[in-house]
Design a protein around this motif. Structure first.
Motif, short mmCIF file in Angstrom:
data_model
loop_
_atom_site.label_atom_id
_atom_site.label_comp_id
_atom_site.label_asym_id
_atom_site.label_seq_id
_atom_site.Cartn_x
_atom_site.Cartn_y
_atom_site.Cartn_z
N UNK A 843 0.83 -1.21 0.00
CA UNK A 843 0.00 0.00 0.00
C UNK A 843 0.86 1.26 0.00
N UNK A 844 2.00 1.20 0.68
CA UNK A 844 2.92 2.34 0.69
C UNK A 844 3.40 2.68 -0.73
N UNK A 845 3.41 1.69 -1.62
CA UNK A 845 3.93 1.91 -2.97
C UNK A 845 3.08 2.87 -3.79
N UNK A 846 1.85 3.10 -3.37
CA UNK A 846 0.99 4.04 -4.07
C UNK A 846 0.84 5.34 -3.29
N UNK A 847 1.73 5.55 -2.33
CA UNK A 847 1.76 6.80 -1.56
C UNK A 847 3.13 7.43 -1.75
N UNK A 848 3.25 8.46 -2.62
CA UNK A 848 4.57 9.04 -2.90
C UNK A 848 5.22 9.70 -1.69
N UNK A 849 4.45 9.94 -0.64
CA UNK A 849 5.06 10.46 0.59
C UNK A 849 5.81 9.37 1.35
N UNK A 850 5.54 8.12 1.02
CA UNK A 850 6.23 7.00 1.67
C UNK A 850 7.25 6.37 0.73
N UNK A 851 6.83 6.02 -0.47
CA UNK A 851 7.73 5.46 -1.49
C UNK A 851 7.67 6.37 -2.70
N UNK A 852 8.81 6.94 -3.08
CA UNK A 852 8.83 7.84 -4.23
C UNK A 852 8.31 7.11 -5.47
N UNK A 853 7.67 7.87 -6.34
CA UNK A 853 7.09 7.27 -7.54
C UNK A 853 8.14 6.51 -8.35
N UNK A 854 9.37 7.03 -8.39
CA UNK A 854 10.42 6.38 -9.16
C UNK A 854 10.75 4.99 -8.63
N UNK A 855 10.41 4.72 -7.36
CA UNK A 855 10.78 3.45 -6.72
C UNK A 855 9.61 2.49 -6.57
N UNK A 856 8.44 2.87 -7.05
CA UNK A 856 7.25 2.04 -6.82
C UNK A 856 7.39 0.67 -7.47
N UNK A 857 7.80 0.63 -8.74
CA UNK A 857 7.90 -0.65 -9.45
C UNK A 857 8.88 -1.59 -8.78
N UNK A 858 10.10 -1.10 -8.53
CA UNK A 858 11.12 -2.00 -8.00
C UNK A 858 10.79 -2.47 -6.60
N UNK A 859 10.02 -1.68 -5.86
CA UNK A 859 9.61 -2.13 -4.51
C UNK A 859 8.61 -3.28 -4.62
N UNK A 860 7.65 -3.17 -5.51
CA UNK A 860 6.68 -4.26 -5.70
C UNK A 860 7.40 -5.52 -6.18
N UNK A 861 8.35 -5.35 -7.11
CA UNK A 861 9.10 -6.51 -7.60
C UNK A 861 9.91 -7.14 -6.48
N UNK A 862 10.49 -6.33 -5.61
CA UNK A 862 11.26 -6.87 -4.48
C UNK A 862 10.35 -7.69 -3.57
N UNK A 863 9.15 -7.22 -3.34
CA UNK A 863 8.19 -7.96 -2.52
C UNK A 863 7.83 -9.28 -3.20
N UNK A 864 7.71 -9.25 -4.53
CA UNK A 864 7.35 -10.47 -5.27
C UNK A 864 8.48 -11.48 -5.36
#
Length: 965
Positions: A843-864
């Motif tokens: 959920x943090x991945x869609x909140x740019x105040x928590x995870x910057x937009x540039x890092x959203x994809x790689x964070x989801x992939x890391x979780x996967x």
């Protein structure tokens, strides 16, 4: 563009702008337009009395008018732009939007008589001049015809200007526009980046134009061949600094609507493409040097990062790399300065804007007290990549995006030469094999791959252009150019590049122009080829894939076939060469001298490869060729025997290659999987990084397929037996983990030793890393963990812990001022085994105040990446696809996202889910269609492979796990 995260080097940064989004922005901007326009722009016409302009409907499926086409007509040629922009670094009180206002004029020559002007404009609210969106003036005696109609064609992103009389061929004109745009946080065009320093939020106005977003900053002829000279002016707040491609003139004070501001103008640029433009307003600081009193080099970043010395390494290495490239190209760097700037929010790894290179912070900044040797290598190679573009891409540019590989493949290859110059002890020329070549072979072995060079007519829309920013373009492009430079020699290659750059400087080219100049160098130096250089190389760039070369050491037969990871795949892409290549085959026998042979047919015989009874042969020396190698079974057995007895007799790159080829040949059902597994048995005696890293990556596939099955236990036991000696080796080498290995690759392999030892349960490993992490938790201001080991320590400790460890790492992530440290923590947070924490993190991945937009994809992939996180990530993507697909241009690298969440798929149920996802989102998948097709193809191959191999693999691991060490 620099190495992207398609990683992709990928990558589409700009593909989510839909017609609805464009219209919504224009409507939103109009709320503040009337207030803002008068503050900074002269008012040539009152919009209150203007007649409404025509707006077309969405583009028909069959284009009927020139503005329905995505390519500009060849009737006009720009020469000069004058652009003035005023970004607002605070939001508008009424709308809450950050905006910029601007005015632009472009001078152009009419090449063919026409009564139509098409110029790109996207998401800009244009001022009306006497009821029209622009003003046209004749120059040098030319008379400008009056306008009949102007309108915005949203789907093709044009300002359309219809005239009452034609422009005259040979005459020159000027087109003036005024506009308001949103300074959004979408990472594309003229956008904003935000950061907090000393508790204060600060805003940066910055740019990312490649490939089709200059049109979001001002109306322009936004195609690479439409080169021009740009005169830039920025109006900005006092206390900020303005940068652009050219060197700045001294700023002057201006007053706009009672506000004291600065106006900074810049030297005109060289003749260049729109996608290379950059302009930035910030409160950044810099450090500088002028090597050899020639080129001013400046490193810009957040003031705190500069004060902490995070830019020092980049400053120290830029000069030597620039000098190396001048010598390599035999061409002087044409600009007076080289600004490099680290941005808190940036979608790619870096961007080669001429004279003002933009970077992610992790790609430019380095703190030796916190950052690892991997971070250092990344900085060195990305800087080298971007500087290589100053000639190859900027000085000479591809005519159209279908030849993007000329820019990116070349810069990727040369980046390793530049990094090797900067750090000669790192063996960077060898590491290109691991970093670029073996990985992209996995992509190019799919039937859904694509050629390096596409047909121009097949690459028209922005989303089609975006799909080219992938591993094929960057990494295969680099591999093929490396192969070429080896078989004609580096000296001849460099000589051809010099004449190519010299002839086409400030112009655009296609790949044939490069072949012609390399051919001249080949002829001059007497290099022997099996045909023209174009004959050889077109087979590598105009058809997808690569061959597997099979050598029979008993008969001397050498053959080639198109290598497909899934032999059941249907290759429906035609090839004029029938998937046959000119292959430069190299080999050694028994550690002797290298031998060479050109394989130009599907099958040939060469008695030089015939072996005696106890001889062995290894081919594709140092993996210089872009092909895999298979042998007759007796030679495979002799190679395995040699690896088990004296592996050092085989070159280290080829020890890695034997493993990689064997595992991939097994996945393609060409050899038995148990034969591939046997190539790893010597690893309990191996201490070099490249074989271990290759084995780790290939065994990762086994984990993906089997870590939820009965194979997992015996597999863990076998790998534990193999890695335990390596763990002990580094424990002794580092005096019980108190010292850092001296060799660059040893530092990498120490990480492998600890990571694999902890994951397979080697005694003492988990206690070691959790102890280090606990020491840090007990004293948060004193992190004693060795920077090289932080990633594996953080991940293993968070995986072993619970909420306490996760929350501590999250706090450290939020408070660190070093980007590379934040990157390690961000990825490590995905290692938790607690599903609820992973869901919260998603959920943090869609909140740019928590995870910057540039890092959203790689964070989801890391979780996967984990068996627990993968189904959670897959469910999250499907549930939130509408939101994800409209999150912001450049926010998601969709290719890597689809690949990351689907790489564990190996069942019919998985395949059906993925196919259903494609069907449900067909209309929104234009920019990622290839990635979904590749994921489906890989899933089908995984299903077949598991079904065929699972039983034999289980038996093999059980036998090896129970055998004596």
């Amino acid at each position: 563009m620099g190495k992207g995260f398609y990683v992709s080097k990928a990558v589409a940064l700009f593909l989510l702008v839909t017609a609805v989004a464009a219209l919504a922005t224009i409507i939103a901007l109009s709320v503040v337009y009337s207030q803002e326009r008068a503050k900074t722009l002269e008012d040539p016409a009152s919009t209150s009395t203007a007649r409404p302009s025509t707006t077309t409907e969405s583009t028909p499926s069959t284009p009927k008018e020139p503005w329905h086409l995505y390519r500009l007509p060849d009737s006009l040629s720009p020469s000069t732009y004058n652009v003035s922009l005023h970004p607002r670094l605070t939001p508008n009180e009424d709308s809450g939007l950050y905006i910029f206002t601007g005015q632009s004029s472009v001078e152009f020559t009419c090449l063919k008589e026409t009564d139509l002007i098409l110029i790109h404009s996207n998401k800009l609210n244009l001022t009306l001049f006497d009821g029209f969106h622009a003003k046209l003036t004749g120059l040098n005696g030319a008379v400008a015809p009056t306008m009949k109609n102007t309108f915005l064609e949203v789907p093709t992103q044009y300002l359309v200007i219809q005239l009452n009389a034609p422009l005259k061929a040979g005459s020159t004109y000027r087109l003036d526009t005024e506009f308001v745009g949103e300074l959004a946080d979408d990472l594309g065009g003229f956008y904003r980046s935000e950061y907090v320093e000393d508790g204060v939020k600060k805003v940066v106005a910055t740019t990312q134009m490649q490939p089709t977003d200059a049109r979001k900053a001002f109306p322009c002829f936004d195609e690479p061949a439409m080169k021009a000279v740009f005169h830039m002016t920025l109006i900005h707040p006092v206390g900020t600094v303005a940068l652009s491609n050219g060197m700045n003139y001294e700023s002057i004070s201006v007053t706009v609507d009672g506000e004291s501001l600065l106006e900074t103008s810049f030297e005109p640029t060289k003749i260049m493409s729109t996608y290379l433009l950059a302009f930035i307003v910030s409160e950044f600081a810099n450090i500088s040097s002028t090597p050899d009193a020639k080129v001013l080099i400046r490193i810009w970043a957040r003031e705190k990062a500069i004060k902490e010395g995070q830019g020092d390494y980049a400053l120290n290495k830029t000069g030597p790399i620039l000098a190396f490239l001048e010598n390599y190209y035999n061409s002087t760097y044409p600009l007076s300065k080289s600004d490099q700037i680290a941005l808190p929010d940036f979608g790619a790894g870096a961007m080669e804007n001429w004279g003002l290179i933009t970077y992610r912070e992790t790609s430019l900044l380095y703190d030796p007290a916190v950052s690892s040797n991997g971070d250092l290598e990344w900085v060195a190679t990305v800087i080298s990549h971007e500087l290589a573009h100053m000639w190859f891409g900027n000085l000479v540019t591809m005519k159209w995006w279908n030849d993007l590989w000329l820019n990116e493949g070349f810069a990727t290859y040369v980046s390793y030469l530049g990094a090797d110059l900067a750090e000669p002890d790192w063996n960077m020329k060898d590491l290109i094999v691991l970093n670029e070549i073996t990985g992209v072979m996995g992509v190019d072995a799919l039937a859904s791959s694509h050629p390096l060079s596409s047909k121009e007519e097949d690459i028209q829309r922005p989303e089609q252009i975006g799909e080219l920013f992938d591993a094929i373009t960057y990494s295969k492009g680099a591999a093929v150019l490396r192969m070429l430079s080896h078989f004609i020699t580096e000296e001849v290659f460099s000589e051809g590049l010099h004449t190519y750059l010299d002839e086409f400087q400030y112009n655009t080219t296609g790949y044939r122009d490069l072949w012609n100049h390399l051919q001249m160098a080949v002829d001059k130096n007497g290099v022997s080829l099996p045909g023209t250089l174009e004959d050889v190389m077109n087979r590598w760039i105009l058809q997808m894939g690569f061959p597997v070369v099979t050598i029979n050491t008993a008969s001397g037969e050498i053959s080639q076939n198109h290598f497909l990871l899934n032999p059941d795949s249907v290759v429906d892409r035609p090839s004029e060469f029938d998937y046959q290549w000119f292959v430069h085959v190299t080999w050694i026998k028994n550690g002797g001298a290298e031998q060479k042979y050109w394989l130009t047919e599907k099958q040939a015989t060469n008695p030089d490869v015939i072996l005696g009874t106890n001889d062995w042969l290894v081919a594709n020396i140092d993996m210089e060729g872009f092909y895999r190698v298979n042998y007759d079974l007796p030679n495979w057995e002799r190679l395995i025997k040699k690896l088990d007895s004296t592996p050092q007799d085989i070159p280290v790159i080829n020890r890695a290659q034997i493993i990689d080829d064997a595992f991939n040949l097994a996945r393609a059902r060409i050899i038995d999987t148990t034969l591939a597994l046997r190539t790893t048995k010597f690893l309990n005696k191996e201490v070099e990084y490249m074989p271990w890293e290759t084995a780790t990556r290939n065994l990762d596939f086994f984990y993906l397929m089997f870590d939820r099955s009965e194979v997992y236990g015996p597999m863990q036991a076998y790998i534990r037996k193999q890695v335990e000696p390596l763990f002990d080796y580094f424990k002794n080498l580092t005096l019980n983990w108190t010292q850092i290995p001296k060799r660059h690759t040893d530092q990498y392999n120490q990480v492998n030793a600890i990571s694999m030892a902890c994951s397979t349960g080697v005694e003492g490993c988990k206690e070691l890393v959790t102890g280090w992490f606990k020491e840090w938790m007990d004293n948060p201001t004193n992190n004693k963990i060795v920077p090289n080991l932080k990633s594996t320590v953080y991940c293993n400790a968070i995986a072993s812990g619970g909420q306490k460890e996760w929350d501590f790492a999250w706090t450290m992530f939020q408070t660190t001022t070093v980007a590379s440290e934040a990157e390690k923590l961000r990825r490590a947070l995905a290692c938790t085994t607690q599903p609820w924490l992973l869901n919260r993190y998603l959920q943090y991945c869609l909140d740019p105040n928590k995870i910057r937009k540039q890092d959203a994809s790689s964070t989801i992939v890391a979780i996967a990446n984990s068996p627990i996180g993968q189904p959670l990530a897959w469910d999250f993507i499907r549930a939130n696809w509408d939101r994800i697909s409209n999150y912001g241009a450049g926010a998601f690298s969709f290719g890597s996202l689809i690949n990351g969440v689907s790489k564990r798929f190996y069942s019919e149920f998985d395949y059906k889910q993925l196919r259903q996802f494609k069907e449900d989102n067909e209309a929104q998948l234009d920019w990622v269609a290839t990635s979904v097709d590749q994921a489906l193809e890989k899933t089908r191959a995984n299903i077949n492979w598991v079904e065929k191999n699972k039983e034999d693999i289980l038996k093999w691991f059980e036998a090896e796990a129970s055998s004596p060490a």
